[in-house]
Design an enzyme around this catalytic site. Structure first.
Site: not given
Length: 551
Positions: A524, A528
């Site tokens: 992450h 995104d």
């Protein structure tokens, strides 16, 4: 320096509780260590004498695993400690400590190789680091025998690393005088001697004699240990007893004083009781009471000890097990997967794709062009093109800089299951290769992976991974990221489902289609939702128009 907490990598010597020459018992506090969490007491696990303190009180940032002290079993051996131990400048302290501890181990009989370099023109061959993550290895096979001539580039032995079984080539010419780590040796640390070579064949016997003399010391010391163990076995009784051991003793009607305790501080453990029962060494309370002549009908158990053992056979079966030794590859996989899951923020994105255009194209290649490729080969190509079109997905996280680094090439790591563990050979520049070329390369690399013949450049690196369990009855799953990569695609099997499909006339009708699930596991910090969604969207587009993608 012990690791007294899971995150501890170094510690400070706050205070020494024992002085040089002091007697040490099991459980005695040797020193106080300041860790990354608190100041803790370091207890001795063996008895003996504190012969030498290598790291003085007040020392800071001592790495875990660095020698901090030396103990001996006999007080007489204290005088045999080299006076140079722990001496020298602070900058040379660590090096001196490690070298001198090696010499001391000969005195204690724990090392079979200690030859003074000034005595003979020899070279000590150490366990090499054959991969960036390798810290220990196994000696799979010796290609050379003692006395053999060695040329530069000759393969001395095969070493099983954390990645594969690799050939260890000699960098110098000479003769193999002595094999220190025999074939089959496990978990040999990087840097530990595995063999000795000499330039002159006339010195081979001298080296063997020198090594053999230290081996005799080791044998004598082992014999001394055995005699001590025999004395220890004659002692009965215990200081503490665990609740599970107490329950088993009551159930089996055993005499606790006849069972040897192996736990810390004389604790009688569950394993001690079970071992005594299986070996038949434990005596029952019935026999003990008969020996003392104090037994009575009221105090005797209703069942004899053999009957109790038979009635509790199911309990023993529950505790039966078999130890399976792990390969270096599996050990490293376990460690790295844990690090990835704990240290990488995983983002999961999933999507279904229609597989029918791909299957139709695959059949066309086979029938018209005699080109045989697998679904996985086409998936590799589709993923490579999607990464090329979405360069932000072809990246990794640089922890030192705290930045996202975009990769110049698209190198796809393919998960291959082997008997030794999961390997990830790499298809480099996959976006620039044809499907037939990818198919041929995958077959070759997979075979090398299964036989442990992958070269380092064939499995080190990669910018993205694919794990395909479609050949098994797995519909969908989430894979764990392979650091330092930032993404891995989990591919499930194709399933036929009924879905509404719009025909050429614009009318929606039910139809049978083959759908396959794709699940992206992404870092992450790099991916995104926008980057992950764009990548999966590009991938779905590639599957729906596979001919355009290839041609």
């Amino acid at each position: 320096m012990p690791a007294l907490s899971p995150t501890m990598s170094q510690g400070n010597i706050a205070k020494w509780r024992k002085k040089e020459g002091d007697k040490i018992e099991v459980g005695d506090v040797l020193c106080e260590l300041e860790t990354d969490k608190a100041t803790l007491e370091f207890e001795s696990l063996e008895e003996g004498f504190l012969a030498k303190i290598l790291v003085p009180e007040g020392s800071k940032d001592v790495p875990v695993g660095q020698p901090i002290a030396i103990t001996v079993e006999d007080a007489e051996n204290i005088q045999k400690i080299p006076s140079s131990l722990g001496s020298g400048s602070e900058g040379e302290g660590q090096k001196t400590s490690h070298q001198d501890v090696g010499r001391l181990e000969k005195v204690e009989g724990k090392s079979s190789i200690k030859i003074n370099s000034s005595d003979l023109p020899h070279v000590v061959v150490e366990m090499p680091a054959l991969s960036p993550t390798m810290n220990q290895g196994n000696i799979s096979k010796w290609r050379k025998k003692e006395g053999d001539k060695i040329e530069v580039g000759d393969v001395i032995c095969e070493i099983e690393t954390d990645k594969a079984t690799l050939e260890f080539e000699s960098l110098e010419e000479g003769y193999l005088a002595k094999i220190v780590a025999p074939e089959g040796s496990k978990d040999v640390p990087v840097g530990q001697p595995i063999a000795i070579t000499v330039e002159d064949p006339e010195t081979i016997e001298t080296v063997k004699t020198s090594v053999g003399s230290s081996s005799e010391v080791k044998k004598e010391e082992v014999t001394h240990h055995d005699s001590k163990n025999e004395v220890g076995e004659q002692k009965s009784g215990f200081k503490r007893i665990s609740p599970s051991a107490k329950l088993l003793i009551a159930e089996y009607g055993l005499d606790a004083s006849s069972i040897k305790a192996s736990g810390l501080h004389g604790t009688l453990l569950k394993g001690d009781v079970l071992a005594a029962v299986k070996s038949g060494k434990a005596s029952s309370k019935i026999s003990s009471s008969h020996d003392k002549g104090t037994s009575s009908p009221q105090t005797q158990p209703k069942k004899s000890a053999p009957a109790l053992l038979e009635s509790k056979s199911s309990l023993l079966q529950l505790d039966s097990f078999e130890d399976l030794p792990n390969t270096q590859i599996r050990k490293v996989i376990a460690r790295r997967l844990l690090e990835s899951k704990q240290g990488t923020p995983h983002l999961y994105l999933s999507s279904d794709v229609i597989l029918d255009p791909l299957l139709s194209f695959r059949n066309e290649l086979k029938e018209k062009h005699n080109i045989k490729v697998s679904v996985n080969d086409i998936v590799i190509k589709a993923v490579a093109i999607a990464l090329k079109n979405e360069p932000e997905a072809n990246a990794y996280w640089d922890a030192t800089k705290g930045e996202i680094i975009l990769c110049d090439s698209v190198d796809i790591s393919i998960a291959v299951a082997t008997e030794k563990g999961l390997m990830t050979p790499i298809i480099r520049n996959a976006d620039q290769k044809s499907i037939s070329s990818i198919s041929s390369e995958v077959k070759q690399l997979a075979e090398k992976a299964r036989t442990g013949k992958l070269a380092p450049h064939e499995f080190q690196g990669g910018t993205f991974s694919i794990s395909n369990l479609g050949m098994f009855p797995v519909d969908h799953f989430c894979a764990i990221i392979n650091p330092p990569q930032a993404g891995i695609l989990a591919v499930g099997r194709g399933n036929k489902v009924v879905e509404p499909v719009i025909g050429a006339d614009g009318i929606e009708r039910p139809a049978v289609v083959t759908k396959m699930n794709l699940t992206l596991s992404a870092d992450h910090r790099v991916f995104d939702g926008k980057v992950g969604g764009a990548f999966l969207s590009a991938l779905r587009s590639n599957f729906s128009d596979i001919r355009r993608l290839i041609l």
